[in-house]
Design an enzyme around this catalytic site. Sequence first.
Site, PDB file in Angstrom:
ATOM      1  N   SER A  53       0.846  -1.182   0.000  1.00 30.72           N
ATOM      2  CA  SER A  53       0.000   0.000   0.000  1.00 30.72           C
ATOM      3  C   SER A  53       0.884   1.236   0.000  1.00 30.72           C
ATOM      4  O   SER A  53       1.824   1.337   0.788  1.00 30.72           O
ATOM      5  CB  SER A  53      -0.918   0.000   1.227  1.00 30.72           C
TER       6      SER A  53
ATOM      7  N   HIS B 152      -2.328   6.967  -4.976  1.00 33.81           N
ATOM      8  CA  HIS B 152      -2.514   5.854  -4.052  1.00 33.81           C
ATOM      9  C   HIS B 152      -2.526   4.576  -4.872  1.00 33.81           C
ATOM     10  O   HIS B 152      -3.067   4.534  -5.978  1.00 33.81           O
ATOM     11  CB  HIS B 152      -3.853   5.973  -3.311  1.00 33.81           C
TER      12      HIS B 152
ATOM     13  N   ASN C  93      -2.710   0.039  -4.095  1.00 29.92           N
ATOM     14  CA  ASN C  93      -2.753  -1.070  -3.152  1.00 29.92           C
ATOM     15  C   ASN C  93      -2.992  -2.344  -3.947  1.00 29.92           C
ATOM     16  O   ASN C  93      -3.903  -2.404  -4.774  1.00 29.92           O
ATOM     17  CB  ASN C  93      -3.890  -0.861  -2.133  1.00 29.92           C
ATOM     18  N   TYR C  94      -2.145  -3.354  -3.719  1.00 30.41           N
ATOM     19  CA  TYR C  94      -2.339  -4.659  -4.353  1.00 30.41           C
ATOM     20  C   TYR C  94      -2.162  -5.717  -3.276  1.00 30.41           C
ATOM     21  O   TYR C  94      -1.191  -5.666  -2.509  1.00 30.41           O
ATOM     22  CB  TYR C  94      -1.360  -4.847  -5.515  1.00 30.41           C
ATOM     23  N   ARG C  95      -3.087  -6.670  -3.198  1.00 34.52           N
ATOM     24  CA  ARG C  95      -3.137  -7.549  -2.033  1.00 34.52           C
ATOM     25  C   ARG C  95      -3.641  -8.951  -2.398  1.00 34.52           C
ATOM     26  O   ARG C  95      -4.264  -9.166  -3.441  1.00 34.52           O
ATOM     27  CB  ARG C  95      -4.035  -6.942  -0.958  1.00 34.52           C
TER      28      ARG C  95
ATOM     29  N   ALA D 146      -3.047  -4.671  15.104  1.00 31.99           N
ATOM     30  CA  ALA D 146      -2.664  -3.956  13.890  1.00 31.99           C
ATOM     31  C   ALA D 146      -1.688  -2.835  14.238  1.00 31.99           C
ATOM     32  O   ALA D 146      -1.700  -2.286  15.344  1.00 31.99           O
ATOM     33  CB  ALA D 146      -3.895  -3.385  13.206  1.00 31.99           C
ATOM     34  N   ARG D 147      -0.828  -2.496  13.285  1.00 25.35           N
ATOM     35  CA  ARG D 147       0.144  -1.414  13.486  1.00 25.35           C
ATOM     36  C   ARG D 147      -0.480  -0.101  13.010  1.00 25.35           C
ATOM     37  O   ARG D 147      -0.541   0.199  11.817  1.00 25.35           O
ATOM     38  CB  ARG D 147       1.444  -1.701  12.726  1.00 25.35           C
TER      39      ARG D 147
ATOM     40  N   GLU E 279       0.390   3.039  13.119  1.00 26.69           N
ATOM     41  CA  GLU E 279       1.216   3.986  12.372  1.00 26.69           C
ATOM     42  C   GLU E 279       1.244   3.645  10.891  1.00 26.69           C
ATOM     43  O   GLU E 279       1.240   4.536  10.035  1.00 26.69           O
ATOM     44  CB  GLU E 279       2.641   4.010  12.933  1.00 26.69           C
ATOM     45  N   SER E 280       1.277   2.365  10.576  1.00 28.75           N
ATOM     46  CA  SER E 280       1.285   1.959   9.168  1.00 28.75           C
ATOM     47  C   SER E 280      -0.078   2.173   8.522  1.00 28.75           C
ATOM     48  O   SER E 280      -0.168   2.592   7.368  1.00 28.75           O
ATOM     49  CB  SER E 280       1.706   0.497   9.046  1.00 28.75           C
TER      50      SER E 280
END
Length: 367
Positions: free
Chosen positions: A153, A167, A169-171, A322-323, A325-326
């Site tokens: 991301s 932006h 995002n690939y998942r 979950a993090r 900050e990320s």
Amino acid sequence: MKLPLCFATSLGIGSVLSYKRLCRNSDEIKCRSFFGIPENFMAEPVTSYKELQANSKSMRNKMELFLMRSQRDFCNALAAHEPEASWRIDKWERKSGGGGISCVMQEGKVLEKAGVNISVVHGVLPAKAVESMNSRGKAIVKSPAPFFACGISSVIHPRNPYVPTIHFNYRYFEVDDGNGKTLSWFGGGTDLTPYYLNEEDAVFFHQMLKKALMKHGPDYYKKFKKWCDTYFYLPHRGETRGVGGIFFDDLNISQTQDETFALIKDCAEATFKAYIPMVEKHKNSGYGLAERNWQLIRRGRYVEFNLIHDRGTQFGLRTPDARIESILMSLPAIAKWEYMHEVKGGSEEDKLMSVLKTPVDWVPLTD
């Protein structure tokens, strides 16, 4: 012994792996290889490189290697245009399973804030996340449900108002359906958010995406473009976030995963090749306080979408351990909300707003 120009320190579980500088020339390239980081990745992979190679046919491992290479290549391409700032690279571990690598650049001359993150996580999905997936047509009968997810991301917020924000995002996702079957799918997309409309840029961006998707079928660009216009929409404002792009989820285009994986790779490559020339083209364009003020107001809309409507942000915030900050990396360093702000009719700002109110087909949807 003299160390390379950049160095790394590892401080144990939950710590970060930091580099002083991004390697940019033949002398500095030693910095990552000095610490045994394969392929000059931004950091060590979450899964050991040995395991990734040993099980190279696993889609999990194929995807993780693709993510690592994409992060490296995009970070290096951006760094070539940033003379002042460097990447902060944090490798982090998730207590419930897996981890990630966050690359963030702040306060640059060209890039005010840029983030390119990957995550490779596994564990158990909470009931709310399972409920959300089932609402999209999944049939997960067990809650909580074991899962695996990995993705890249990125959000780039340039300093110059004439360089658009991007932006992408690939998942890839796997989840146990509770009946002994593993459900898997891909998702992703990219969208371009200019502050001042440059039709040449919008056309080029969509041409690159269409070209990538046409290799896999005649209808994917049309479908994913319309999906993007619908998804990146702020209903409370009655406007889209930008000039669109592509968006897709729950995707499997064949019985085998390889064809969908090839589509993902082609889309990512097209995204990089479309955006970097825009940075080069506009990074030195002149602007004043009025243009900067408009940029900050439009960034406020970006914040609104990400915090209120973005499904990825909501999923991240619902995922245990979950993090944060990320997850919130996508937010700009500075944004602005001005009470009852209005644009002047016929202005450059008004030209942008007319496109945001009524999405445009920048290239023919089909050939």
